[in-house]
Scaffold this active site. Structure first.
Site, PDB file in Angstrom:
ATOM      1  CG  ASP A 178      -1.988  -1.061   1.177  1.00  0.00           C
ATOM      2  OD1 ASP A 178      -2.314  -1.511   0.053  1.00  0.00           O
ATOM      3  OD2 ASP A 178      -2.486  -1.450   2.244  1.00  0.00           O
ATOM      4  CG  ASP A 202      -1.945   3.300   3.382  1.00  0.00           C
ATOM      5  OD1 ASP A 202      -2.847   4.141   3.547  1.00  0.00           O
ATOM      6  OD2 ASP A 202      -2.070   2.116   3.698  1.00  0.00           O
ATOM      7  CG  ASP A 206      -0.958   0.706   8.316  1.00  0.00           C
ATOM      8  OD1 ASP A 206      -0.893   1.859   8.802  1.00  0.00           O
ATOM      9  OD2 ASP A 206      -1.610   0.427   7.297  1.00  0.00           O
ATOM     10  NE  ARG A 258      -6.529   6.678  10.072  1.00  0.00           N
ATOM     11  CZ  ARG A 258      -6.829   5.804   9.125  1.00  0.00           C
ATOM     12  NH1 ARG A 258      -5.863   5.023   8.651  1.00  0.00           N
ATOM     13  NH2 ARG A 258      -8.046   5.694   8.659  1.00  0.00           N
TER      14      ARG A 258
END
Length: 380
Positions: A178, A202, A206, A258
């Site tokens: 990604d 992205d 993650d 985030r």
């Protein structure tokens, strides 16, 4: 819990455009956090690199990386995703035996496809200026005991569908990555420390698909929208096992949201510095547990973005355990707490660490990101 400041006070700040330094205490003496004090004062760090593996705290404390393996030296920035050559980074990270990977010189590595890291590997950039940039970046998938330390990861692009080697004996087709800086997928015992991570397609980091035992520490994050995602999606309840420690990081300029965004699992967010967020700093959905402890939050001047927290739920979130303790709130920042009962991190004794009051955070995070380490001198 901090209260929302008056609009008169907010407009006063907006007119003044106070510099970031006006919200920071001044320290005349360097203060090392508990991770750095474990190794940085030792001038023999270069001949005893593996000692770093004993310095992690939090849920990723057990990450061994290549502690019990040989030293592997990267001498070339060249990359071949299918048949990597000895001396390249990819050749080292796909090996099955433990390896402590270091770099023989400064280099910028532009990968031709995602870098799939095998278990029991340390990528240690100390002593060289190492960048992974302008191509696909790092994938830590279905493995354990990985340490990434002291490198810059930026301008990461999506990987293409194609053949990528993941071990000396296995090469397979990948559907394309990604464009994350570091994707941690169904992995455990991972420690990301003293990296610079910025401006990826992205996310910067993650942590998804039931990954757990993760510590993200001493990193400098900048110039990005969706910084850190913990939890795959609102339907992936296997992420309830996820436990992540986010400590001593510096969330710098140009960040939007985030820091982190959490689903289902447990996040201990401790002693981090937040210079900016345009939407929110800490958010989540699907009833995660979040303990914000001893952080230093400087809200943006926008009067509609002062809240640290954001919950993506229409109702029921008041039972979610989101708690703030020892945090410092500057420029009108405030944290909306919720839930009842103990929120103490479920650490084993070896994982636990003392969390300083938020007022100490500008000092504790002052060296976030890669350090300039010279052989024969302490890494100060």
């Amino acid at each position: 819990m901090a209260s929302l400041p008056s609009l008169h006070f907010l407009s006063f700040l907006i007119v003044l455009h106070l510099p970031l330094s006006s919200y920071l205490p001044s320290y005349s003496k360097k203060v090392l956090n508990i991770i750095d004090s474990c190794w940085r004062n030792k001038p023999n760090w270069a001949s005893n690199r593996r000692a770093l593996a004993d310095c992690a705290v939090g849920f990723g404390q057990g990450a061994m990386g290549g502690k019990y393996g040989a030293i592997y030296v990267v001498t070339s920035s060249y990359d071949d995703p299918v048949n990597p050559k000895p001396g390249t980074l990819r050749y080292g990270v796909i090996q099955t035996q433990p390896l402590w990977i270091i770099f023989g010189k400064d280099m910028v590595i532009t990968l031709k496809n995602e870098l799939i890291v095998n278990s029991f590997k340390t990528i240690d950039g100390r002593g060289s200026k190492v960048e992974i940039a302008y191509g696909p970046c790092i994938t830590i998938q279905g493995v354990s005991h990985v340490i990434v330390h002291g490198i810059s990861i930026h301008d990461c692009k999506p990987g293409k569908s194609g053949i990528v080697r993941s071990s000396p004996t296995h090469v397979g087709r990948r559907r394309g990555s990604d464009g994350d800086g570091i994707a941690i997928f169904a992995a455990s015992n991972v420690w990301i420390d003293h990296c610079y991570i910025a401006h990826c397609t992205d996310g910067l980091i993650d942590v998804i698909h039931a990954s757990t035992g993760i510590t993200v520490s001493n990193n400098y994050f900048a110039q990005h929208d969706k910084v850190m995602l913990l939890g795959h999606n609102d339907g992936y309840s296997a992420d309830k096992v996820m436990k992540v420690t986010i400590a001593f990081n510096h969330f710098g300029t140009g960040l939007i949201e985030r820091m982190p965004r959490v689903r289902f699992g447990y996040a201990h967010v401790a002693n981090n510095r937040y210079d900016e967020w345009q939407m929110y700093a800490i958010g989540g959905s699907a009833n995660p547990t979040i303990f914000s402890e001893g952080n230093y939050f400087i809200a943006p001047d926008n009067p509609f973005s002062k809240q640290v927290t954001k919950r993506e739920a229409n109702s029921g979130w008041k039972n979610w355990k989101w708690r703030s303790s020892k945090d410092v709130f500057m420029n009108g920042a405030y944290f909306v707490q919720s839930g009842y009962g103990s929120i103490a991190p479920p650490y084993f004794r070896t994982q636990s660490f003392p969390v300083a009051p938020g007022s100490m955070v500008p000092a504790l995070t002052s060296d976030a990101g890669p350090l300039s380490c010279l052989i024969g001198k302490s890494c100060g």
